[in-house]
Design a protein around this motif. Sequence first.
Motif, PDB file in Angstrom:
ATOM      1  N   ILE A   9      38.613  36.860  58.709  1.00 48.98           N
ATOM      2  CA  ILE A   9      37.293  36.526  58.170  1.00 48.98           C
ATOM      3  C   ILE A   9      37.352  36.559  56.640  1.00 48.98           C
ATOM      4  N   ALA A  10      37.405  37.739  56.045  1.00 48.82           N
ATOM      5  CA  ALA A  10      37.641  37.829  54.605  1.00 48.82           C
ATOM      6  C   ALA A  10      39.097  37.465  54.355  1.00 48.82           C
ATOM      7  N   SER A  11      39.350  36.634  53.341  1.00 54.61           N
ATOM      8  CA  SER A  11      40.621  35.924  53.311  1.00 54.61           C
ATOM      9  C   SER A  11      41.398  36.088  52.015  1.00 54.61           C
ATOM     10  N   ASP A  12      42.696  35.854  52.148  1.00 51.36           N
ATOM     11  CA  ASP A  12      43.587  35.618  51.020  1.00 51.36           C
ATOM     12  C   ASP A  12      43.828  34.113  51.014  1.00 51.36           C
ATOM     13  N   ARG A  13      43.574  33.445  49.906  1.00 48.35           N
ATOM     14  CA  ARG A  13      43.562  31.987  49.908  1.00 48.35           C
ATOM     15  C   ARG A  13      44.947  31.358  49.996  1.00 48.35           C
ATOM     16  N   GLY A  14      46.015  32.142  50.020  1.00 50.06           N
ATOM     17  CA  GLY A  14      47.331  31.569  50.234  1.00 50.06           C
ATOM     18  C   GLY A  14      48.076  31.305  48.942  1.00 50.06           C
ATOM     19  N   TYR A  15      49.251  30.738  49.073  1.00 46.34           N
ATOM     20  CA  TYR A  15      50.123  30.465  47.931  1.00 46.34           C
ATOM     21  C   TYR A  15      50.649  29.042  48.051  1.00 46.34           C
ATOM     22  N   ILE A  16      50.510  28.262  46.997  1.00 42.95           N
ATOM     23  CA  ILE A  16      50.838  26.845  47.056  1.00 42.95           C
ATOM     24  C   ILE A  16      52.111  26.560  46.255  1.00 42.95           C
ATOM     25  N   TRP A  17      52.742  27.593  45.773  1.00 41.27           N
ATOM     26  CA  TRP A  17      54.047  27.529  45.122  1.00 41.27           C
ATOM     27  C   TRP A  17      54.075  26.582  43.940  1.00 41.27           C
ATOM     28  N   ASP A  18      54.792  25.464  44.010  1.00 35.07           N
ATOM     29  CA  ASP A  18      54.998  24.651  42.807  1.00 35.07           C
ATOM     30  C   ASP A  18      53.893  23.625  42.572  1.00 35.07           C
ATOM     31  N   ASP A  19      52.861  23.632  43.405  1.00 32.67           N
ATOM     32  CA  ASP A  19      51.704  22.782  43.166  1.00 32.67           C
ATOM     33  C   ASP A  19      50.905  23.355  41.994  1.00 32.67           C
ATOM     34  N   PRO A  20      50.369  22.514  41.094  1.00 32.36           N
ATOM     35  CA  PRO A  20      49.595  23.047  39.953  1.00 32.36           C
ATOM     36  C   PRO A  20      48.425  23.932  40.373  1.00 32.36           C
ATOM     37  N   ARG A  21      47.889  23.724  41.583  1.00 30.77           N
ATOM     38  CA  ARG A  21      46.758  24.528  42.046  1.00 30.77           C
ATOM     39  C   ARG A  21      47.150  25.976  42.329  1.00 30.77           C
ATOM     40  N   ASN A  22      48.439  26.249  42.350  1.00 32.08           N
ATOM     41  CA  ASN A  22      48.892  27.633  42.539  1.00 32.08           C
ATOM     42  C   ASN A  22      48.425  28.535  41.403  1.00 32.08           C
ATOM     43  N   ALA A  23      48.101  27.943  40.258  1.00 31.33           N
ATOM     44  CA  ALA A  23      47.559  28.740  39.149  1.00 31.33           C
ATOM     45  C   ALA A  23      46.277  29.441  39.566  1.00 31.33           C
ATOM     46  N   TRP A  24      45.500  28.803  40.480  1.00 32.85           N
ATOM     47  CA  TRP A  24      44.300  29.466  40.987  1.00 32.85           C
ATOM     48  C   TRP A  24      44.633  30.441  42.112  1.00 32.85           C
ATOM     49  N   THR A  25      45.373  30.005  43.114  1.00 35.08           N
ATOM     50  CA  THR A  25      45.565  30.845  44.292  1.00 35.08           C
ATOM     51  C   THR A  25      46.341  32.116  43.984  1.00 35.08           C
ATOM     52  N   ARG A  26      47.120  32.151  42.910  1.00 37.16           N
ATOM     53  CA  ARG A  26      47.844  33.370  42.571  1.00 37.16           C
ATOM     54  C   ARG A  26      47.073  34.241  41.568  1.00 37.16           C
ATOM     55  N   SER A  27      45.917  33.788  41.117  1.00 35.97           N
ATOM     56  CA  SER A  27      45.161  34.541  40.116  1.00 35.97           C
ATOM     57  C   SER A  27      44.412  35.711  40.754  1.00 35.97           C
ATOM     58  N   THR A  28      44.078  36.698  39.960  1.00 31.68           N
ATOM     59  CA  THR A  28      43.328  37.852  40.449  1.00 31.68           C
ATOM     60  C   THR A  28      41.922  37.444  40.870  1.00 31.68           C
ATOM     61  N   LEU A  29      41.288  36.546  40.131  1.00 30.53           N
ATOM     62  CA  LEU A  29      39.938  36.097  40.467  1.00 30.53           C
ATOM     63  C   LEU A  29      39.859  35.470  41.854  1.00 30.53           C
ATOM     64  N   ALA A  30      40.963  34.921  42.340  1.00 28.20           N
ATOM     65  CA  ALA A  30      40.969  34.246  43.637  1.00 28.20           C
ATOM     66  C   ALA A  30      41.110  35.212  44.800  1.00 28.20           C
ATOM     67  N   HIS A  31      41.210  36.503  44.525  1.00 31.18           N
ATOM     68  CA  HIS A  31      41.425  37.500  45.573  1.00 31.18           C
ATOM     69  C   HIS A  31      40.242  38.462  45.664  1.00 31.18           C
ATOM     70  N   ASN A  32      40.184  39.192  46.775  1.00 29.19           N
ATOM     71  CA  ASN A  32      39.142  40.203  46.969  1.00 29.19           C
ATOM     72  C   ASN A  32      39.533  41.477  46.236  1.00 29.19           C
ATOM     73  N   LEU A  33      39.411  41.426  44.936  1.00 30.49           N
ATOM     74  CA  LEU A  33      39.846  42.496  44.031  1.00 30.49           C
ATOM     75  C   LEU A  33      38.873  42.607  42.862  1.00 30.49           C
ATOM     76  N   VAL A  34      39.089  43.620  42.007  1.00 29.98           N
ATOM     77  CA  VAL A  34      38.355  43.715  40.744  1.00 29.98           C
ATOM     78  C   VAL A  34      39.197  43.080  39.646  1.00 29.98           C
ATOM     79  N   THR A  35      38.604  42.119  38.955  1.00 24.90           N
ATOM     80  CA  THR A  35      39.237  41.482  37.803  1.00 24.90           C
ATOM     81  C   THR A  35      38.704  42.142  36.541  1.00 24.90           C
ATOM     82  N   VAL A  36      39.600  42.486  35.623  1.00 24.85           N
ATOM     83  CA  VAL A  36      39.226  43.170  34.383  1.00 24.85           C
ATOM     84  C   VAL A  36      39.350  42.195  33.211  1.00 24.85           C
ATOM     85  N   ASP A  37      38.279  42.084  32.430  1.00 27.26           N
ATOM     86  CA  ASP A  37      38.245  41.256  31.223  1.00 27.26           C
ATOM     87  C   ASP A  37      38.642  39.807  31.494  1.00 27.26           C
TER      88      ASP A  37
END
Length: 237
Positions: A9-37
């Motif tokens: 249900i609550a998800s990890d959006r995955g990893y797209i490796w060498d696709d440019p969109r991986n910049a989002w899926t590997r970011s802290t903001l894209a996860h169920n976490l606390v992002t600082v600054d």
Amino acid sequence: IFYAFGEEIASDRGYIWDDPRNAWTRSTLAHNLVTVDGADQERKERHSVLELFGAGAGVEVIQARAENAYAQCDLYRRTLALVQIEGESTYAVDVFRVHGGKRHQYGFQCNGTLVEFEGGELTSTAETHRWLTNFRACKADSVPRATWQDGERHMDLFVLNTCDRVAIVDAPGWRSDRGSEMNAPPIQQLFAERAQSKNGLQSDFVAVMAPYTGERLVSSVTQVDVGGGAVGVRVEL
């Protein structure tokens, strides 16, 4: 990730490796976490410490902290208690403590679609982000509750701590670079935010996650002052 009723249900959006969109899926903001600054966690120097892992009658608890997740933080610790109700029904109490930095964003996302929000009147904002769109936000006037629906499954998220604002955004829904995932519809992501003008912000985020099918499982949640730096939560079913 929250797994319930045989599905994620609550998800990890995955990893797209060498696709440019991986910049989002590997970011802290894209996860169920606390992002600082607004920045990603450190990667080279970061490591984790498991502090507690235990189980009792109807409850399982885990606590861990990250060392050097953010250079400006001297504490980045999460405590999760998973409570069994009956059958397959569970809920989780999440306490996420972060000390340091100027801005903390507790992020949460689910599969499916956000179908309800209570706790304040959301209004559109003019904010922009490379990956996020349709910003709407409010100053919570009561305990915020957001509800996502994915087929027959629902997820309620209650945020108990005081926040400067709660924001809802549309985030990319894709999880791979193949097939229909490339054009997947957006998902709705919630951010509970706290900020101050100087470094040294201390946040104790307290949330309850309650998945259910059929009738709502949790009717109300309140935070209880128990002293000693501990967090007390009253959950009514």
